[in-house]
Design a protein around this motif. Structure first.
Motif, mmCIF file in Angstrom:
data_model
loop_
_atom_site.group_PDB
_atom_site.id
_atom_site.type_symbol
_atom_site.label_atom_id
_atom_site.label_comp_id
_atom_site.label_asym_id
_atom_site.label_seq_id
_atom_site.Cartn_x
_atom_site.Cartn_y
_atom_site.Cartn_z
ATOM 1 N N ALA A 127 12.310 -8.875 -3.902
ATOM 2 C CA ALA A 127 11.979 -9.285 -3.877
ATOM 3 C C ALA A 127 11.259 -10.719 -5.052
ATOM 4 N N ASN A 128 10.078 -10.286 -5.255
ATOM 5 C CA ASN A 128 9.062 -10.107 -7.010
ATOM 6 C C ASN A 128 10.165 -10.175 -8.081
ATOM 7 N N SER A 129 10.981 -9.141 -8.153
ATOM 8 C CA SER A 129 11.904 -9.090 -9.182
ATOM 9 C C SER A 129 13.081 -10.577 -8.853
ATOM 10 N N ASN A 130 13.609 -10.762 -8.246
ATOM 11 C CA ASN A 130 14.402 -11.956 -7.944
ATOM 12 C C ASN A 130 13.885 -13.395 -8.555
ATOM 13 N N LEU A 131 12.696 -12.919 -8.096
ATOM 14 C CA LEU A 131 12.052 -14.402 -8.144
ATOM 15 C C LEU A 131 11.753 -14.539 -10.426
ATOM 16 N N LEU A 132 11.645 -13.604 -9.959
ATOM 17 C CA LEU A 132 10.991 -13.667 -12.165
ATOM 18 C C LEU A 132 12.043 -14.061 -12.140
ATOM 19 N N ASP A 133 13.673 -14.405 -12.004
ATOM 20 C CA ASP A 133 14.905 -14.285 -12.228
ATOM 21 C C ASP A 133 14.830 -15.733 -12.248
ATOM 22 N N ILE A 134 14.994 -16.745 -11.394
ATOM 23 C CA ILE A 134 14.494 -17.688 -11.285
ATOM 24 C C ILE A 134 13.673 -19.164 -12.237
ATOM 25 N N ILE A 135 12.361 -18.295 -11.841
ATOM 26 C CA ILE A 135 11.373 -19.184 -12.315
ATOM 27 C C ILE A 135 11.703 -20.032 -13.403
ATOM 28 N N GLU A 136 10.786 -20.769 -14.131
ATOM 29 C CA GLU A 136 10.535 -21.640 -15.145
ATOM 30 C C GLU A 136 9.688 -20.356 -15.881
ATOM 31 N N GLU A 137 10.017 -20.889 -17.493
ATOM 32 C CA GLU A 137 8.699 -19.677 -18.294
ATOM 33 C C GLU A 137 7.405 -20.399 -18.013
ATOM 34 N N GLU A 138 7.089 -21.880 -17.968
ATOM 35 C CA GLU A 138 5.552 -22.401 -17.517
ATOM 36 C C GLU A 138 5.344 -21.642 -16.129
ATOM 37 N N GLU A 139 6.077 -21.831 -15.595
ATOM 38 C CA GLU A 139 5.339 -20.949 -14.114
ATOM 39 C C GLU A 139 5.496 -19.505 -13.731
ATOM 40 N N TYR A 140 6.425 -18.814 -14.632
ATOM 41 C CA TYR A 140 5.875 -17.681 -15.143
ATOM 42 C C TYR A 140 3.984 -17.116 -15.465
ATOM 43 N N ASN A 141 4.027 -17.840 -17.045
ATOM 44 C CA ASN A 141 3.132 -17.903 -17.735
ATOM 45 C C ASN A 141 1.918 -18.378 -16.889
ATOM 46 N N GLU A 142 1.991 -19.482 -15.799
ATOM 47 C CA GLU A 142 0.938 -19.276 -15.239
ATOM 48 C C GLU A 142 -0.090 -18.254 -14.168
ATOM 49 N N TYR A 143 1.473 -17.394 -13.302
ATOM 50 C CA TYR A 143 1.249 -16.160 -12.293
ATOM 51 C C TYR A 143 1.490 -15.091 -12.416
ATOM 52 N N TRP A 144 1.600 -15.076 -13.996
ATOM 53 C CA TRP A 144 2.112 -13.675 -13.847
ATOM 54 C C TRP A 144 1.373 -12.596 -13.373
ATOM 55 N N ASN A 145 0.100 -12.854 -13.516
ATOM 56 C CA ASN A 145 -0.877 -11.666 -13.235
ATOM 57 C C ASN A 145 -0.939 -11.621 -11.934
ATOM 58 N N LEU A 146 -0.384 -12.674 -11.069
ATOM 59 C CA LEU A 146 -0.216 -12.769 -9.329
ATOM 60 C C LEU A 146 1.194 -11.712 -8.868
ATOM 61 N N PHE A 147 1.450 -11.578 -9.534
ATOM 62 C CA PHE A 147 3.434 -10.952 -9.049
ATOM 63 C C PHE A 147 3.063 -9.650 -9.201
ATOM 64 N N ILE A 148 3.677 -8.895 -7.639
ATOM 65 C CA ILE A 148 3.214 -7.641 -7.245
ATOM 66 C C ILE A 148 3.651 -6.866 -8.640
ATOM 67 N N VAL A 149 4.970 -6.685 -9.249
ATOM 68 C CA VAL A 149 6.208 -6.663 -10.627
ATOM 69 C C VAL A 149 4.853 -6.453 -11.644
ATOM 70 N N GLU A 150 4.134 -7.302 -11.828
ATOM 71 C CA GLU A 150 3.274 -6.565 -12.941
ATOM 72 C C GLU A 150 1.731 -6.515 -12.472
ATOM 73 N N ARG A 151 1.740 -6.894 -11.197
ATOM 74 C CA ARG A 151 0.636 -6.192 -10.936
ATOM 75 C C ARG A 151 0.281 -4.531 -10.902
ATOM 76 N N ASP A 152 1.375 -4.402 -10.472
ATOM 77 C CA ASP A 152 1.725 -3.057 -10.408
ATOM 78 C C ASP A 152 1.590 -2.041 -11.493
ATOM 79 N N ALA A 153 2.724 -2.820 -12.797
ATOM 80 C CA ALA A 153 2.092 -2.296 -13.968
ATOM 81 C C ALA A 153 1.462 -2.292 -14.730
ATOM 82 N N ILE A 154 0.235 -3.238 -14.791
ATOM 83 C CA ILE A 154 -0.936 -3.444 -14.746
ATOM 84 C C ILE A 154 -1.767 -2.255 -15.063
#
Length: 255
Positions: A127-154
């Motif tokens: 669900a997280n990966s699907n969300l990342l496909d559609i959000i704007e870059e500005e929103e991604y930059n604001e929230y990126w370290n909150l998403f499970i896909v990124e937290r898991d990788a970090i």
């Protein structure tokens, strides 16, 4: 999920020689073969990104991993404080930072491979990966370290690094540095108030999807922090007091 592949020959050079593009190809290929997920990487492409903060990127659909080798090296150098760090650790630090970035991307490959497994975690990651496909870059930059896909990788990349430094390289000073970095990233994104704590998952869900969250009570405090799941304020404060013990036990590094 812990992704643990260590190559004795590669480890033996980490303190003496900066990893080359050939070494990177070998590491990534061998790691994916170890995990039996080679099918989800079609190609490694060495590129030059305009954004100097962009080190590597795995495309979930083309399954191409792009790496900016120069950015990897320069980012590691920029993060190395020559005034306070041991000068003899310079090459090791650069290599550890390179491996951290590679394990980050390998985690995304692993997530992609398992995204349809159907368990609670894989459903949330999908669900997280699907969300990342559609959000704007500005929103991604604001929230990126909150998403499970990124937290898991970090977090997975830091887990790899502390295990490498403790078990194989045996550099206690650098191990302690990265253990503190791991602790900081585990707690990053939680909003703590006087009587209430809001988790990254809750923040993302409220902002983007407003879905009913699944039962996540089966996860311990470490994994809950890793994925950004809801926890109590007391659990959060207790982790702050016992972080080293919790981290070392979870990663089998006690003693």
């Amino acid at each position: 999920m812990k992704l643990l592949y260590f190559d004795e020959q590669l480890n033996s050079m980490l303190e003496y020689k900066i990893l080359t593009k050939e070494d990177i190809n070998f590491f990534v290929g061998s790691f994916l073969k170890f995990l039996n997920i080679e099918s989800h990487l079609k190609k490694i492409r060495f590129s030059s990104f305009q954004d100097k903060d962009n080190l590597a990127f795995y495309n979930w659909y083309t399954m191409i991993l792009e790496i900016d080798y120069d950015n990897l090296i320069n980012d590691a150098i920029d993060n190395y404080n020559i005034e306070t760090e041991n000068k003899s650790d310079f090459v090791l630090f650069i290599n550890v930072m390179i491996l951290s970035s590679l394990v980050h991307e390998i985690t995304h490959i692993y997530q992609n491979y398992h995204r349809y497994d159907g368990d609670v975690l894989s459903n949330l990651i999908n669900a997280n990966s699907n969300l990342l496909d559609i959000i704007e870059e500005e929103e991604y930059n604001e929230y990126w370290n909150l998403f499970i896909v990124e937290r898991d990788a970090i977090i997975t990349s830091y887990e790899y690094v502390i295990i490498l430094l403790k078990r194989f390289i045996k550099n206690e000073r650098m191990y302690n540095f990265f253990l503190e970095e791991l602790a900081l990233n585990l707690t990053c994104g939680y909003k703590v108030r006087l009587k209430k704590i809001t988790s990254p998952l809750q923040i993302v869900n409220k902002r983007f999807s407003k879905r009913i969250l699944p039962n996540l009570s089966m996860y311990d405090i470490y994994d809950s922090l890793k994925y950004g799941f809801p926890i109590t304020r007391d659990e959060f404060l207790n982790f702050g007091k016992e972080k080293k013990k919790i981290i070392t036990i979870k990663n089998n590094l006690q003693g």
